[in-house]
Design a protein around this motif. Structure first.
Motif, PDB file in Angstrom:
ATOM      1  N   ARG A 135       0.825  -1.205   0.000  1.00 34.24           N
ATOM      2  CA  ARG A 135       0.000   0.000   0.000  1.00 34.24           C
ATOM      3  C   ARG A 135       0.864   1.261   0.000  1.00 34.24           C
ATOM      4  O   ARG A 135       0.613   2.219  -0.756  1.00 34.24           O
ATOM      5  N   ASP A 136       1.876   1.267   0.826  1.00 32.17           N
ATOM      6  CA  ASP A 136       2.759   2.435   0.919  1.00 32.17           C
ATOM      7  C   ASP A 136       3.455   2.711  -0.412  1.00 32.17           C
ATOM      8  O   ASP A 136       3.638   3.873  -0.798  1.00 32.17           O
ATOM      9  N   ASP A 137       3.854   1.654  -1.108  1.00 31.16           N
ATOM     10  CA  ASP A 137       4.494   1.842  -2.414  1.00 31.16           C
ATOM     11  C   ASP A 137       3.536   2.517  -3.392  1.00 31.16           C
ATOM     12  O   ASP A 137       3.939   3.381  -4.179  1.00 31.16           O
ATOM     13  N   PHE A 138       2.275   2.113  -3.354  1.00 29.13           N
ATOM     14  CA  PHE A 138       1.306   2.676  -4.293  1.00 29.13           C
ATOM     15  C   PHE A 138       0.941   4.123  -3.963  1.00 29.13           C
ATOM     16  O   PHE A 138       0.439   4.839  -4.825  1.00 29.13           O
ATOM     17  N   THR A 139       1.180   4.559  -2.753  1.00 32.49           N
ATOM     18  CA  THR A 139       0.959   5.965  -2.412  1.00 32.49           C
ATOM     19  C   THR A 139       2.248   6.775  -2.516  1.00 32.49           C
ATOM     20  O   THR A 139       2.275   7.942  -2.117  1.00 32.49           O
ATOM     21  N   SER A 140       3.301   6.151  -3.052  1.00 28.89           N
ATOM     22  CA  SER A 140       4.621   6.798  -3.125  1.00 28.89           C
ATOM     23  C   SER A 140       5.065   7.286  -1.757  1.00 28.89           C
ATOM     24  O   SER A 140       5.737   8.311  -1.634  1.00 28.89           O
ATOM     25  N   HIS A 141       4.644   6.538  -0.722  1.00 29.44           N
ATOM     26  CA  HIS A 141       4.987   6.866   0.662  1.00 29.44           C
ATOM     27  C   HIS A 141       4.562   8.296   1.013  1.00 29.44           C
ATOM     28  O   HIS A 141       5.217   8.992   1.757  1.00 29.44           O
ATOM     29  N   TRP A 142       3.443   8.697   0.438  1.00 30.00           N
ATOM     30  CA  TRP A 142       2.843  10.010   0.686  1.00 30.00           C
ATOM     31  C   TRP A 142       3.805  11.144   0.329  1.00 30.00           C
ATOM     32  O   TRP A 142       3.839  12.187   0.971  1.00 30.00           O
ATOM     33  N   LYS A 143       4.538  10.917  -0.750  1.00 34.84           N
ATOM     34  CA  LYS A 143       5.384  11.965  -1.324  1.00 34.84           C
ATOM     35  C   LYS A 143       4.919  12.216  -2.758  1.00 34.84           C
ATOM     36  O   LYS A 143       4.578  11.278  -3.479  1.00 34.84           O
ATOM     37  N   ASP A 144       4.906  13.471  -3.159  1.00 32.65           N
ATOM     38  CA  ASP A 144       4.300  13.804  -4.451  1.00 32.65           C
ATOM     39  C   ASP A 144       5.303  14.232  -5.514  1.00 32.65           C
ATOM     40  O   ASP A 144       4.934  14.895  -6.494  1.00 32.65           O
ATOM     41  N   ASP A 145       6.566  13.846  -5.370  1.00 32.21           N
ATOM     42  CA  ASP A 145       7.580  14.269  -6.333  1.00 32.21           C
ATOM     43  C   ASP A 145       7.209  13.890  -7.775  1.00 32.21           C
ATOM     44  O   ASP A 145       7.376  14.690  -8.706  1.00 32.21           O
ATOM     45  N   GLY A 146       6.715  12.667  -7.950  1.00 29.92           N
ATOM     46  CA  GLY A 146       6.370  12.214  -9.289  1.00 29.92           C
ATOM     47  C   GLY A 146       5.228  13.005  -9.891  1.00 29.92           C
ATOM     48  O   GLY A 146       5.242  13.337 -11.089  1.00 29.92           O
ATOM     49  N   GLN A 147       4.232  13.332  -9.066  1.00 29.50           N
ATOM     50  CA  GLN A 147       3.092  14.118  -9.554  1.00 29.50           C
ATOM     51  C   GLN A 147       3.515  15.540  -9.880  1.00 29.50           C
ATOM     52  O   GLN A 147       3.042  16.139 -10.850  1.00 29.50           O
ATOM     53  N   VAL A 148       4.406  16.103  -9.061  1.00 29.21           N
ATOM     54  CA  VAL A 148       4.912  17.449  -9.335  1.00 29.21           C
ATOM     55  C   VAL A 148       5.643  17.467 -10.676  1.00 29.21           C
ATOM     56  O   VAL A 148       5.460  18.382 -11.498  1.00 29.21           O
ATOM     57  N   ALA A 149       6.451  16.440 -10.912  1.00 23.68           N
ATOM     58  CA  ALA A 149       7.180  16.359 -12.180  1.00 23.68           C
ATOM     59  C   ALA A 149       6.217  16.287 -13.355  1.00 23.68           C
ATOM     60  O   ALA A 149       6.472  16.864 -14.424  1.00 23.68           O
TER      61      ALA A 149
END
Length: 477
Positions: A90-104
């Motif tokens: 689950r944590d992997d699928f939430t990117s560990h609650w970090k949004d770097d990929g979405q920001v990119a």
């Protein structure tokens, strides 16, 4: 607070969840300069506290049950789930609650991202309060799109805050399984989270105010899901309301309207949603703070020629995929109006009309069995004045279903309009049926005549053969 900066764009989007991202993507693709404002994580509720984490929790549960009903695998999967591994997944699928990929991604489409609380400050104007209180003003030449989504609605029970109840956010991001969990509600969040946490080791009690589960679907959907939950160990109490909740020495105590005490380690309220519009400056443009925002089919807010409300905030269909669909429509409408194109293609099923919100909304409930539906239920079709007929098929009679897993249990219903001979709605309940729903969505959205569906040949042996069984039943009875 001192205003330090003012920037002008063609479009300003408030909210960088999937809906806001898609509005920005479509307006940028049309050549419009676009700013997007986000107060939390870029990617929004779906990415971090809803769709992605909930389905990551549920997938191992459903896969194990399928394996338990597959000869040759059944004995290999008799033990409990590895809860630690499931939560890590689950944590992997939430990117560990970090949004770097979405920001990119936002940067990749050429939109400018502003972090902070965005508030309307009059027509075509958005004030952003950033980290540390820094303020700036964004102006929009053509449109402002409100894409702030919704939040869990908690009941007005005295002292509820002190109990520290779970909402959907806590339920999808919990670091461990509670020993006992009370779930209040009978809708999608309630049944999905009951399914997940029961399988991960919690003892779940489901308190449902109504007569059954999944009240917005065909009655058999809730009945089959309830039967499976009960078989998995969930205690379901229907016709039950919660009168009070306290936390005593770490234990949650819920007292029902019948006076019963139900104890647990945590309590999840899955009792509806409210719009996230209470602190976005609606009062500056004559709208009520905290309200849902009514829109036309191009997603333009009633009474405003520049303000759009896309996704949950307009209360048309509180589903990520429908919000993204609306975003595509809104983006196209904004671009067309900015270019001076007139009139818009606003007729039903036109490029600038979110017609599917009225006629072809699909949804999948990822329980075990899954429940999937699109269009109108039998009751909804009759209430809308259509002369219809419902056709039911037992999915266990379909060869592909019996191959999918031993002891397959499920049901399908097709609602046919007898005047136009088109499909108004379809509901499937059974393992794996979520992958069937798009075929039904095409039939409903495309208003495909029943006699044409005869020529859409399902592959053998797949569960999709249910379409043939439905058509045969319609023809022969």
């Amino acid at each position: 607070m001192t205003q330090t900066e003012s920037n002008a764009y063609d479009v300003v989007v408030i909210g960088a969840g999937p809906v806001g991202e898609n509005v920005a993507d479509r307006t940028r693709a049309a050549g419009l300069s676009t700013a997007i404002v986000e107060s939390e994580l870029v990617g929004g509720e779906c990415s971090y506290w809803a769709c992605m984490p909930s389905k990551a929790l549920l997938r191992p549960v459903i896969t194990r049950d399928d394996a338990r009903h597959t000869p040759g695998l059944d004995r290999a999967v008799r033990g409990p789930l590895d809860t630690t591994a499931v939560l890590a997944h689950r944590d992997d699928f939430t990117s560990h609650w970090k949004d770097d990929g979405q920001v990119a991604w936002v940067e990749g489409i050429g939109a400018d991202l502003y972090r902070g609380q965005g508030r309307l400050a009059g027509p075509r104007t958005v004030e952003v309060t950033g980290p540390g209180g820094a303020a700036l003003t964004l102006t929009a030449r053509h449109a402002v799109a409100v894409c702030t989504g919704s939040r869990a609605a908690l009941p007005g029970l005295p002292g509820l805050d002190a109990v520290r109840p779970w909402t959907s956010r806590e339920a999808t991001s919990a670091r461990s399984a509670p020993g006992r969990l009370i779930v209040v509600g009978g809708g999608v969040v309630a049944v999905e989270m009951a399914t997940a946490w029961q399988a991960l080791g919690a003892r779940v009690t489901l308190l449902v105010r109504g007569k059954g589960l999944l009240a917005r679907m065909e009655p058999f959907a809730g009945e089959l899901v309830a039967e499976a939950l009960t078989g998995a160990g969930v205690e379901i109490r229907t016709g039950t309301s919660v009168d009070s909740v306290t936390r005593e020495n770490g234990t949650v105590v819920a007292v029902t309207d019948a006076g019963d005490r139900v104890e647990a380690d945590e309590i999840l309220f899955a009792t509806g949603r409210a719009p996230r519009t209470d602190d976005i400056g609606l009062e500056t443009v004559g709208l009520e703070p905290g309200s849902w925002l009514p829109v036309d089919d191009s997603l333009l807010v009633d009474g405003h020629d520049w303000l759009y409300a896309v996704g949950d905030v307009n209360h048309r269909a509180l589903l990520t995929h429908q919000g993204k669909y609306q975003a595509r429509i809104a983006g196209a409408a904004i671009a067309a109006r900015a270019a001076g194109d007139s009139p818009l293609e606003s007729e039903p099923w036109g490029a600038h009309a979110a017609t599917a919100d009225h006629e072809a909304v699909p949804q999948v409930v990822f329980t075990d069995p899954e429940a999937a539906a699109v269009g109108l239920s039998l009751a909804e079709a009759e209430q809308a004045g259509h002369r219809v007929r419902a056709v039911d098929v037992d999915l266990s009679t379909v060869a592909g279903a019996s191959l999918y897993r031993d002891g397959y249990t499920g049901r399908a219903r097709m609602v046919v309009d007898l005047e136009d001979e088109i499909v108004r709605g379809v509901t499937f309940v059974g393992p794996g049926v979520g992958e069937l729903i798009h075929s039904a969505t095409i039939a409903v959205a495309g208003r495909v005549p029943v006699d044409r569906l005869w020529h859409a040949v399902p592959s053998y042996p797949t569960i999709s053969e249910v379409w043939l069984r439905l058509l045969e039943t319609y023809r022969d009875t």
